[in-house]
Design a protein around this motif. Structure first.
Motif, PDB file in Angstrom:
ATOM      1  N   SER A  70       0.859  -1.186   0.000  1.00 12.90           N
ATOM      2  CA  SER A  70       0.000   0.000   0.000  1.00 12.90           C
ATOM      3  C   SER A  70       0.895   1.235   0.000  1.00 12.90           C
ATOM      4  CB  SER A  70      -0.906   0.005   1.231  1.00 12.90           C
ATOM      5  OG  SER A  70      -1.763  -1.117   1.232  1.00 12.90           O
ATOM      6  N   TYR A  71       0.366   2.342  -0.503  1.00 14.59           N
ATOM      7  CA  TYR A  71       1.201   3.530  -0.649  1.00 14.59           C
ATOM      8  C   TYR A  71       0.509   4.777  -0.133  1.00 14.59           C
ATOM      9  CZ  TYR A  71       4.397   0.662  -3.250  1.00 14.59           C
ATOM     10  OH  TYR A  71       5.287  -0.333  -3.587  1.00 14.59           O
ATOM     11  N   VAL A  72       1.323   5.627   0.484  1.00 16.80           N
ATOM     12  CA  VAL A  72       0.927   6.959   0.891  1.00 16.80           C
ATOM     13  C   VAL A  72       1.895   7.919   0.216  1.00 16.80           C
ATOM     14  CG1 VAL A  72       0.740   8.577   2.818  1.00 16.80           C
ATOM     15  CG2 VAL A  72      -0.012   6.203   3.102  1.00 16.80           C
ATOM     16  N   HIS A  73       1.363   8.980  -0.378  1.00 18.94           N
ATOM     17  CA  HIS A  73       2.208   9.904  -1.140  1.00 18.94           C
ATOM     18  C   HIS A  73       2.506  11.172  -0.333  1.00 18.94           C
ATOM     19  CE1 HIS A  73       2.005   7.899  -5.161  1.00 18.94           C
ATOM     20  NE2 HIS A  73       0.977   7.333  -4.567  1.00 18.94           N
ATOM     21  N   ASN A  74       3.766  11.533  -0.296  1.00 22.64           N
ATOM     22  CA  ASN A  74       4.191  12.824   0.230  1.00 22.64           C
ATOM     23  C   ASN A  74       4.587  13.681  -0.967  1.00 22.64           C
ATOM     24  OD1 ASN A  74       5.281  15.047   1.434  1.00 22.64           O
ATOM     25  ND2 ASN A  74       6.773  13.952   2.686  1.00 22.64           N
ATOM     26  N   GLU A  75       3.625  14.438  -1.461  1.00 27.08           N
ATOM     27  CA  GLU A  75       3.845  15.201  -2.697  1.00 27.08           C
ATOM     28  C   GLU A  75       4.872  16.318  -2.514  1.00 27.08           C
ATOM     29  OE1 GLU A  75       0.939  14.695  -1.257  1.00 27.08           O
ATOM     30  OE2 GLU A  75      -0.290  13.504  -2.626  1.00 27.08           O
ATOM     31  N   ILE A  76       5.088  16.749  -1.280  1.00 22.69           N
ATOM     32  CA  ILE A  76       6.063  17.826  -1.040  1.00 22.69           C
ATOM     33  C   ILE A  76       7.302  17.252  -0.335  1.00 22.69           C
ATOM     34  CG2 ILE A  76       4.467  19.760  -1.098  1.00 22.69           C
ATOM     35  CD1 ILE A  76       4.261  19.628   1.943  1.00 22.69           C
ATOM     36  N   TYR A  77       7.738  16.095  -0.840  1.00 24.54           N
ATOM     37  CA  TYR A  77       8.885  15.403  -0.268  1.00 24.54           C
ATOM     38  C   TYR A  77      10.139  16.254  -0.297  1.00 24.54           C
ATOM     39  CZ  TYR A  77      10.078  14.681  -5.171  1.00 24.54           C
ATOM     40  OH  TYR A  77      10.375  14.874  -6.495  1.00 24.54           O
ATOM     41  N   ASP A  78      10.232  17.176  -1.259  1.00 27.46           N
ATOM     42  CA  ASP A  78      11.417  18.019  -1.383  1.00 27.46           C
ATOM     43  C   ASP A  78      11.389  19.213  -0.437  1.00 27.46           C
ATOM     44  OD1 ASP A  78       9.264  19.076  -2.763  1.00 27.46           O
ATOM     45  OD2 ASP A  78      10.487  19.991  -4.331  1.00 27.46           O
ATOM     46  N   GLN A  79      10.282  19.394   0.291  1.00 32.29           N
ATOM     47  CA  GLN A  79      10.151  20.508   1.233  1.00 32.29           C
ATOM     48  C   GLN A  79       9.962  20.032   2.668  1.00 32.29           C
ATOM     49  OE1 GLN A  79       7.074  23.298  -0.243  1.00 32.29           O
ATOM     50  NE2 GLN A  79       7.211  22.171  -2.175  1.00 32.29           N
ATOM     51  N   THR A  80       9.869  18.723   2.869  1.00 32.12           N
ATOM     52  CA  THR A  80       9.603  18.173   4.199  1.00 32.12           C
ATOM     53  C   THR A  80      10.597  17.070   4.525  1.00 32.12           C
ATOM     54  OG1 THR A  80       8.023  16.578   3.271  1.00 32.12           O
ATOM     55  CG2 THR A  80       7.128  18.668   4.062  1.00 32.12           C
ATOM     56  N   ASN A  81      10.587  16.699   5.812  1.00 33.66           N
ATOM     57  CA  ASN A  81      11.483  15.634   6.264  1.00 33.66           C
ATOM     58  C   ASN A  81      10.649  14.456   6.765  1.00 33.66           C
ATOM     59  OD1 ASN A  81      13.897  14.307   7.122  1.00 33.66           O
ATOM     60  ND2 ASN A  81      14.836  16.295   7.533  1.00 33.66           N
ATOM     61  N   THR A  82      11.306  13.530   7.471  1.00 36.07           N
ATOM     62  CA  THR A  82      10.628  12.285   7.841  1.00 36.07           C
ATOM     63  C   THR A  82       9.470  12.491   8.808  1.00 36.07           C
ATOM     64  OG1 THR A  82      12.270  11.894   9.587  1.00 36.07           O
ATOM     65  CG2 THR A  82      12.660  10.867   7.427  1.00 36.07           C
ATOM     66  N   SER A  83       9.444  13.612   9.535  1.00 32.78           N
ATOM     67  CA  SER A  83       8.324  13.850  10.453  1.00 32.78           C
ATOM     68  C   SER A  83       7.006  13.901   9.701  1.00 32.78           C
ATOM     69  CB  SER A  83       8.537  15.155  11.233  1.00 32.78           C
ATOM     70  OG  SER A  83       8.612  16.266  10.362  1.00 32.78           O
ATOM     71  N   LYS A  84       6.986  14.563   8.571  1.00 40.59           N
ATOM     72  CA  LYS A  84       5.728  14.721   7.830  1.00 40.59           C
ATOM     73  C   LYS A  84       5.391  13.472   7.008  1.00 40.59           C
ATOM     74  CE  LYS A  84       5.364  18.709   9.676  1.00 40.59           C
ATOM     75  NZ  LYS A  84       4.492  18.867  10.861  1.00 40.59           N
TER      76      LYS A  84
END
Length: 231
Positions: A70-84
């Motif tokens: 299963s997948y969850v997308h972090n679309e702003i991966y380049d602006q956030t770290n592992t917390s988000k």
């Protein structure tokens, strides 16, 4: 044993200098880092284990490689770290406890075997290695009653290193979610755990795996070490 597991694999992994996400880095035994993680999860918890992966950078390459997860997308991966990234995963995994790991950790399959007792007792933990304490790694201290107190790269006089494999119990999950919502976008998830401990009274065990291997692959020399322990 049915358990919800999360792999955090949204980052770009620029320090390793590869075009693909770090989790798809090939190891000397012919597996990718993520394949080794999937196999370790299945070995410990069987086919009932539910794997959710947080993706961002070149997400399609990971999804194509592991279509059954299963997948969850972090679309702003380049602006956030592992917390988000972890926050997104916890919000998507219902009420139960969650075992999570960084997507670049090559580790001994016995680590998860050791985790089973903690999970069955619903005890939150951070897997730690007390055999070395490097300045650039996440370090920890313990409170007077033996639970995790401080947990960050800036810890002074750390007792060991956190290896990037952790569990939050169903009882503690809400507090961690609240703190991950609060922390800065560039914080590591360890900051959320620190705040849950300090502000919410969450008790987190240090699960010692110093006798086993766990290598977080950030640089080329880390990959060499990971391949050495697999040899």
């Amino acid at each position: 044993m049915t358990i919800q597991t999360v792999i955090l694999a949204a980052g770009m992994g620029t320090r390793l200098g590869r075009a693909l996400p770090k989790s798809l880095t090939m190891l000397s035994d012919g597996r990718t880092i993520m394949q080794q993680q999937h196999e370790n999860i299945r070995a410990a918890f069987g086919t009932d284990a539910r794997v959710t992966t947080v993706v961002g950078y070149r997400a399609e390459t990971i999804i194509d490689a592991f279509p059954d997860a299963s997948y969850v997308h972090n679309e702003i991966y380049d602006q956030t770290n592992t917390s988000k990234s972890l926050l997104r995963a916890l919000l998507a995994t219902g009420r139960g406890g969650v075992l999570w790991m960084n997507g670049d950790v090559v580790f001994d399959p016995r680590v998860l075997g050791r985790a089973v007792d903690f999970i069955e007792r619903e005890e939150s933990f951070v897997a730690v290695n007390t055999s070395k304490v490097s300045d650039e790694e996440v370090k920890y201290t313990l409170s007077a009653d033996g639970f995790i107190d401080e947990l960050s790269k800036s810890v002074q006089n750390g007792l060991g290193e956190a290896v990037g494999i952790n569990y939050i119990s169903r009882h503690d999950k809400r507090a961690l979610i609240q703190q991950l919502q609060r922390v800065d976008a560039q914080d590591y998830f360890e900051r959320g755990l620190e705040l849950a401990i300090a502000d919410n009274g969450v008790r987190v065990q240090a699960m010692d795996i110093s006798d086993l291997y766990a290598v977080e692959v950030d640089f080329a020399e880390d990959l060499e070490r990971a391949n050495d322990v697999l040899a």
